[in-house]
Design a protein around this motif. Structure first.
Motif, PDB file in Angstrom:
ATOM      1  N   PHE A  50     -22.389-100.518 -69.455  1.00 33.03           N
ATOM      2  CA  PHE A  50     -23.175-101.352 -68.184  1.00 33.03           C
ATOM      3  C   PHE A  50     -23.252-102.431 -68.391  1.00 33.03           C
ATOM      4  CE2 PHE A  50     -27.071-102.835 -66.212  1.00 33.03           C
ATOM      5  CZ  PHE A  50     -26.390-102.835 -64.632  1.00 33.03           C
ATOM      6  N   LEU A  51     -22.823-103.621 -68.801  1.00 35.27           N
ATOM      7  CA  LEU A  51     -22.412-104.879 -67.943  1.00 35.27           C
ATOM      8  C   LEU A  51     -21.070-105.551 -67.587  1.00 35.27           C
ATOM      9  CD1 LEU A  51     -24.791-107.355 -70.151  1.00 35.27           C
ATOM     10  CD2 LEU A  51     -24.904-106.560 -67.649  1.00 35.27           C
ATOM     11  N   LEU A  52     -20.626-104.569 -68.397  1.00 37.75           N
ATOM     12  CA  LEU A  52     -19.109-104.503 -68.645  1.00 37.75           C
ATOM     13  C   LEU A  52     -18.009-103.999 -67.454  1.00 37.75           C
ATOM     14  CD1 LEU A  52     -17.571-103.851 -72.595  1.00 37.75           C
ATOM     15  CD2 LEU A  52     -17.638-106.144 -71.150  1.00 37.75           C
ATOM     16  N   THR A  53     -19.312-102.592 -66.502  1.00 36.30           N
ATOM     17  CA  THR A  53     -18.425-101.833 -65.595  1.00 36.30           C
ATOM     18  C   THR A  53     -18.995-102.396 -64.199  1.00 36.30           C
ATOM     19  OG1 THR A  53     -20.464-100.555 -65.481  1.00 36.30           O
ATOM     20  CG2 THR A  53     -18.225 -99.512 -66.727  1.00 36.30           C
ATOM     21  N   VAL A  54     -20.295-103.209 -64.319  1.00 33.76           N
ATOM     22  CA  VAL A  54     -21.017-103.964 -63.244  1.00 33.76           C
ATOM     23  C   VAL A  54     -19.620-104.669 -62.122  1.00 33.76           C
ATOM     24  CG1 VAL A  54     -22.471-105.185 -62.319  1.00 33.76           C
ATOM     25  CG2 VAL A  54     -23.090-103.733 -63.923  1.00 33.76           C
ATOM     26  N   PRO A  55     -19.040-105.674 -63.194  1.00 28.80           N
ATOM     27  CA  PRO A  55     -17.771-106.774 -61.410  1.00 28.80           C
ATOM     28  C   PRO A  55     -17.069-105.254 -61.317  1.00 28.80           C
ATOM     29  CG  PRO A  55     -18.080-107.198 -64.300  1.00 28.80           C
ATOM     30  CD  PRO A  55     -18.239-105.919 -64.307  1.00 28.80           C
ATOM     31  N   PHE A  56     -17.009-103.809 -61.265  1.00 30.69           N
ATOM     32  CA  PHE A  56     -15.957-102.889 -60.902  1.00 30.69           C
ATOM     33  C   PHE A  56     -16.502-102.559 -60.143  1.00 30.69           C
ATOM     34  CE2 PHE A  56     -14.208-104.036 -64.824  1.00 30.69           C
ATOM     35  CZ  PHE A  56     -12.703-104.975 -64.471  1.00 30.69           C
ATOM     36  N   THR A  57     -17.855-102.230 -59.252  1.00 31.46           N
ATOM     37  CA  THR A  57     -18.788-101.647 -58.814  1.00 31.46           C
ATOM     38  C   THR A  57     -18.569-102.277 -57.159  1.00 31.46           C
ATOM     39  OG1 THR A  57     -20.421-103.389 -59.229  1.00 31.46           O
ATOM     40  CG2 THR A  57     -20.320-100.895 -59.943  1.00 31.46           C
ATOM     41  N   GLN A  58     -18.353-101.409 -55.949  1.00 30.91           N
ATOM     42  CA  GLN A  58     -18.401-102.495 -54.860  1.00 30.91           C
ATOM     43  C   GLN A  58     -19.351-103.463 -54.546  1.00 30.91           C
ATOM     44  OE1 GLN A  58     -18.422 -99.202 -52.125  1.00 30.91           O
ATOM     45  NE2 GLN A  58     -16.699 -98.085 -52.742  1.00 30.91           N
ATOM     46  N   ARG A  59     -20.847-103.286 -55.207  1.00 31.02           N
ATOM     47  CA  ARG A  59     -21.473-104.200 -54.508  1.00 31.02           C
ATOM     48  C   ARG A  59     -21.285-105.337 -55.388  1.00 31.02           C
ATOM     49  NH1 ARG A  59     -27.520-100.972 -53.199  1.00 31.02           N
ATOM     50  NH2 ARG A  59     -27.319-103.479 -52.213  1.00 31.02           N
ATOM     51  N   PHE A  60     -20.857-105.482 -56.977  1.00 33.99           N
ATOM     52  CA  PHE A  60     -20.681-107.146 -57.233  1.00 33.99           C
ATOM     53  C   PHE A  60     -20.540-108.462 -56.440  1.00 33.99           C
ATOM     54  CE2 PHE A  60     -19.040-110.314 -60.321  1.00 33.99           C
ATOM     55  CZ  PHE A  60     -19.452-109.986 -61.037  1.00 33.99           C
ATOM     56  N   SER A  61     -19.404-107.898 -55.124  1.00 33.17           N
ATOM     57  CA  SER A  61     -19.331-108.988 -54.469  1.00 33.17           C
ATOM     58  C   SER A  61     -20.864-109.365 -53.934  1.00 33.17           C
ATOM     59  CB  SER A  61     -18.394-109.022 -53.964  1.00 33.17           C
ATOM     60  OG  SER A  61     -18.618-107.797 -52.823  1.00 33.17           O
ATOM     61  N   GLN A  62     -21.678-108.837 -53.581  1.00 28.42           N
ATOM     62  CA  GLN A  62     -22.509-109.078 -52.597  1.00 28.42           C
ATOM     63  C   GLN A  62     -23.216-109.988 -53.644  1.00 28.42           C
ATOM     64  OE1 GLN A  62     -24.574-105.146 -51.475  1.00 28.42           O
ATOM     65  NE2 GLN A  62     -22.887-105.048 -50.494  1.00 28.42           N
ATOM     66  N   LEU A  63     -23.276-110.282 -54.927  1.00 25.21           N
ATOM     67  CA  LEU A  63     -24.290-111.142 -55.770  1.00 25.21           C
ATOM     68  C   LEU A  63     -24.019-112.938 -54.630  1.00 25.21           C
ATOM     69  CD1 LEU A  63     -23.750-109.551 -58.957  1.00 25.21           C
ATOM     70  CD2 LEU A  63     -24.996-109.115 -58.113  1.00 25.21           C
ATOM     71  N   ASN A  64     -24.460-113.815 -54.571  1.00 26.30           N
ATOM     72  CA  ASN A  64     -24.896-114.830 -54.618  1.00 26.30           C
ATOM     73  C   ASN A  64     -24.292-115.435 -55.818  1.00 26.30           C
ATOM     74  OD1 ASN A  64     -26.754-115.782 -56.110  1.00 26.30           O
ATOM     75  ND2 ASN A  64     -28.532-115.114 -54.502  1.00 26.30           N
ATOM     76  N   GLU A  65     -23.690-116.288 -55.793  1.00 24.17           N
ATOM     77  CA  GLU A  65     -23.407-117.680 -57.209  1.00 24.17           C
ATOM     78  C   GLU A  65     -24.468-117.998 -57.955  1.00 24.17           C
ATOM     79  OE1 GLU A  65     -20.217-118.749 -56.922  1.00 24.17           O
ATOM     80  OE2 GLU A  65     -20.099-117.781 -55.937  1.00 24.17           O
ATOM     81  N   VAL A  66     -25.796-117.630 -58.111  1.00 31.28           N
ATOM     82  CA  VAL A  66     -27.021-117.693 -58.901  1.00 31.28           C
ATOM     83  C   VAL A  66     -26.630-116.653 -59.378  1.00 31.28           C
ATOM     84  CG1 VAL A  66     -29.453-118.342 -59.664  1.00 31.28           C
ATOM     85  CG2 VAL A  66     -28.379-119.312 -57.986  1.00 31.28           C
TER      86      VAL A  66
END
Length: 169
Positions: free
Chosen positions: A50-66
């Motif tokens: 699951f964690l390996l796929t998260v960065p490739f989702t569209q909403r990952f870019s919405q995460l803040n730096e923390v």
């Protein structure tokens, strides 16, 4: 004399209270440990996938730096948990037929405990990340504390207290 030797090399009562030789005890302990790891590993693998796929989702870019930092920490914890929980199998294969079973059992026990601790940290981190992303900081802090206390109590503190209250071997 030969009769005495056959009695001493056969099964005897060990500190486990079972009539078994040291080799039989080590075999049983290793078998038990590997069965326990078979329970933990699928969960670790699913979380890691699951964690390996998260960065490739569209909403990952919405995460803040923390949140991205939490994500990276969680990913590293689950990767290290995987290393520690699979290590007993690799060690057993490498040391196969080298009369190192007691060493393998002792080392594997410690690796499994470390892997479980990292798994608990990773799950708490995932709870923090998702709760923060969806509900905000207060929910993230609250849910993470609840999960951390649950893991500590049920996985570690409870068994440690029980162990301390048992008579010495």
């Amino acid at each position: 004399m030969a009769e005495e030797e056959s009695k001493s090399s056969g099964p005897r009562m060990t500190d486990s209270g079972r009539p078994e030789s040291e080799e039989e005890r080590a075999d049983r302990n290793l078998s038990d440990l590997l069965q326990e790891l078979r329970v933990a590993l699928p969960g670790v693998q699913v979380l890691f996938a699951f964690l390996l796929t998260v960065p490739f989702t569209q909403r990952f870019s919405q995460l803040n730096e923390v949140q991205k930092d939490i994500y990276f920490g969680v990913m590293m914890c689950i990767a290290l948990a995987t290393v520690l929980l699979v290590a007993p199998t690799a060690g057993h294969r490498i040391l196969f037929r080298r009369q190192q079973k007691e060493y393998i059992v002792t080392l594997s026990n410690n690796l499994a405990l470390g892997g479980l601790a990292l798994l608990a940290i990773a799950i708490c981190g995932v709870i923090a990340l998702i709760s923060d992303f969806i509900f905000g900081t207060t929910a993230a802090i609250t849910s993470t504390i609840v999960m951390a206390v649950a893991f500590a109590a049920f996985w570690f503190v409870g068994p440690i207290i029980r162990r301390q209250n048992l008579p010495p071997r």
